[in-house]
Design an enzyme around this catalytic site. Structure first.
Site, PDB file in Angstrom:
ATOM      1  N   CYS A   2      15.954 -42.713  21.626  1.00 55.44           N
ATOM      2  CA  CYS A   2      15.477 -41.368  21.933  1.00 55.44           C
ATOM      3  C   CYS A   2      14.052 -41.498  22.427  1.00 55.44           C
ATOM      4  O   CYS A   2      13.158 -41.842  21.658  1.00 55.44           O
ATOM      5  CB  CYS A   2      15.552 -40.466  20.699  1.00 55.44           C
ATOM      6  N   GLU A 103      18.421 -37.743  27.124  1.00 54.59           N
ATOM      7  CA  GLU A 103      18.874 -39.105  27.372  1.00 54.59           C
ATOM      8  C   GLU A 103      19.215 -39.227  28.850  1.00 54.59           C
ATOM      9  O   GLU A 103      19.493 -38.230  29.523  1.00 54.59           O
ATOM     10  CB  GLU A 103      20.089 -39.475  26.523  1.00 54.59           C
TER      11      GLU A 103
END
Length: 259
Positions: A2, A103
């Protein structure tokens, strides 16, 4: 992994979910990047506290943070054994409020497509986090943190093979109580989120730049052709390890403007 996330909820909404006594005031952020301050919630003296830390964990034993790797994530499967994270896993666990995270998916051809991964029903989620305190020889102190990640669930896997570990509200006390929660029990909370929790939304490549920080970053756009392969296709290969160091990095002027 992340590498970017957002916290657009109001201070009142965050406080209501996490139940801390502090009354911080902060603006919405739509593109929080490594080295910037992030909101965390920890337990201290029997009460929850809201604390800002720098995103990029620096263990206390590090001699020179400028030459140390930028640890923005910790793999949940190995954090309790890794020298950089094992002390924090036992003694310095925290929650990281978020409205969602980003993402990037690399299709077979063409540029990477960013995706905004948000709670399907809206609201705030709590990422599992770790924090540390580093002291320099002159007595200065800096608190830093990292997000724990797990294997992606079926919703996120077509975009990326990892995702932040999400702690459910009913498990906040268990995760934060480092005095009374056995490590084995805390580790059991680090699992992929239910498949129904998140949805993935293609968004503009403007999010690639940490300078960008506006509400329209999370607005849906048409995904690049071939951005998401059929779910029956093989899972994406794990990304190659890339060592990032702070040495020689020129920080942006606004990197500490989160709150």
């Amino acid at each position: 992994m992340c590498g970017r996330f957002a916290l657009s909820a109001t201070p009142e909404e965050v406080r209501a979910l996490f139940g801390y006594a502090d009354t911080p005031n902060f603006p919405p952020r739509y593109n929080i990047a490594p080295t910037q301050p992030i909101a965390t919630v920890r337990e201290a003296f029997g009460a929850r506290r809201f604390v800002l830390v720098r995103w990029g964990l620096v263990p206390g034993w590090v001699k020179d943070p400028a030459s140390f790797s930028l640890l923005i994530n910790a793999r949940a499967e190995t954090a309790a054994e890794k020298p950089s994270f094992r002390a924090a896993m036992r003694h310095r666990r925290c929650l990281i409020p978020a409205s969602g995270f980003y993402e990037w998916h690399r299709p077979d051809a063409g540029p990477k497509q960013p995706y905004w991964i948000r709670p399907r029903d809206g609201g705030i989620v709590a990422f599992a986090g770790l924090w540390e305190e580093w002291c320099d020889p002159d007595g200065g102190e800096i608190e830093t943190g990292a997000i724990l990640t797990v294997a992606a669930n079926a919703t996120v896997a077509p975009v990326h093979n990892r995702m932040p570990a999400v702690i459910a509200p009913e498990d906040f006390d268990c995760w934060l109580d480092v005095q009374n929660t056995p490590l084995k029990e805390a580790r059991a909370l680090l699992r992929p989120a239910p498949e129904s929790l998140f949805e993935t939304v293609p968004v503009s490549a403007r999010v690639n730049s940490a300078i960008e920080d506006a509400p329209d970053l999370v607005e849906p756009v048409a995904a690049s052709q071939g951005a998401i392969r059929d779910e029956a296709a093989a899972e994406p290969a794990p990304p190659k390890a890339k060592r990032q160091t702070a040495k020689g990095r020129k920080p942006s002027d606004d990197q500490f403007d989160l709150f």
